[in-house]
Design an enzyme around this catalytic site. Structure first.
Site, PDB file in Angstrom:
ATOM      1  N   CYS A 116      -2.069   2.231  11.160  1.00 24.25           N
ATOM      2  CA  CYS A 116      -2.063   1.927   9.853  1.00 24.25           C
ATOM      3  C   CYS A 116      -0.939   2.812   9.180  1.00 24.25           C
ATOM      4  CB  CYS A 116      -3.107   2.546   9.340  1.00 24.25           C
ATOM      5  SG  CYS A 116      -4.686   1.657  10.285  1.00 24.25           S
ATOM      6  N   HIS A 152      -3.183   4.638   2.302  1.00 24.22           N
ATOM      7  CA  HIS A 152      -2.892   5.224   3.545  1.00 24.22           C
ATOM      8  C   HIS A 152      -1.461   6.214   3.954  1.00 24.22           C
ATOM      9  CE1 HIS A 152      -5.254   5.327   7.805  1.00 24.22           C
ATOM     10  NE2 HIS A 152      -4.924   6.468   7.292  1.00 24.22           N
TER      11      HIS A 152
END
Length: 303
Positions: A37, A92
């Protein structure tokens, strides 16, 4: 790679993505910057190989680091040219204020600061016990730089795909008279899966199929907003993802479409991802490109 209809998805349908591919260009050899991610998103937004800018995995709620302020993001580059910029979804790249999207070129932000499984709730919906899980706070939903609510149940995640979509559509409606950049990194279909009532139980495959159908709906809603505001012709509209399927989670993890392995590996299944670009004013319709492409190509291409 195998989660959309034009690349062999079974058990659910993606009519909006299939239409987007038919009216745009689909890449068959496009790669995320990394198979995980945070690193993948760092590469996409900066055009840099993520290890070179110090992000090589996934950031967790206990991490104190994030995307360095000296890096230039797509949003910062376009903002200098008068673009309005918004992100609605999963960031993120650091959850402390100094790392959040508004400090990296975005005018607006609504979403989760990290992955939706980074909380003290298990996939069974129960609170996880033990010192490790005590370090995980409930999921913060952030608007701008401030937490507006905490998500504390699995059911609380059912609204996320619709919420991000509605925010993106509203942003387009308010900013279509300017050049604009809107980035919609959906939290789904990362586990734990959440889906609204309008798609729950709609697919033959099950929960993951329902989630994919709602993501496909989101693509359709954004396309409708572009059309309604008269800007579809000269808007570069891209669909891609950050890594391959999380195979540990079986039929909740997605499909690599026959490619080897999945997320967190550098086999084809870990990094080869869907990529569709529709730009009526600049890209021929119905084209398939078999040449190599990567998420780090986006910033220099937009430039």
């Amino acid at each position: 790679y195998g989660d959309i209809g034009t690349q062999g998805a079974t058990g659910w349908t993606t009519p909006h993505l299939d239409k987007m591919a038919a009216e745009g260009m689909r890449f068959t050899n496009f790669y995320s910057a990394q198979p995980v991610c945070s690193a993948s998103r760092a590469g996409l937004l900066t055009g840099c190989y993520p290890n070179r800018i110090g992000i090589s995995g996934a950031l967790f709620p206990h991490n104190e680091v994030g995307l360095n302020s000296k890096e230039t993001t797509i949003a910062e580059m376009l903002k200098e040219k008068g673009y309005k910029t918004g992100i609605f979804g999963k960031w993120h790249l650091g959850h402390h204020k100094e790392f959040l999207p508004l400090q990296h070129g975005f005018d607006e932000y609504v979403g989760l600061p990290y992955s939706n499984d980074m909380w003290p709730i298990g996939v069974d919906g129960k609170r996880r016990e033990g010192e490790k899980w005590d370090a995980y706070p409930d999921l913060p939903l952030i608007e701008g730089n401030e937490t507006v609510e905490y998500i504390t149940t699995l059911e609380g995640q059912d609204k996320l795909t619709t919420l991000y979509t509605e925010k993106a559509v509203d942003f387009i409606n308010r900013n279509s008279d300017h050049p604009f950049f809107v980035y919609v990194p959906h939290s789904m279909g990362h586990i734990p899966l959440g889906v609204s009532d309008k798609f729950r139980g709609k697919s033959e495959q099950g929960f993951y199929g329902d989630v994919m159908m709602e993501i496909d709906w989101s693509v359709g809603e954004i396309e409708k907003a572009l059309q309604a505001n008269g800007v579809a012709e000269n808007t570069v509209f891209i669909f891609t993802t950050d890594n391959g399927p999380w195979l540990n989670f079986g039929n909740h993890g997605g499909s690599a479409g026959g490619l080897r392995e999945g997320k967190t590996t550098s086999w084809e299944g870990g990094q080869r991802v869907p990529f569709i670009i529709k730009w009526p004013a600049g890209t021929p319709a119905g084209m398939i490109c078999n040449k190599l492409g990567c998420a780090v190509d986006l910033l220099p291409s937009f430039a």
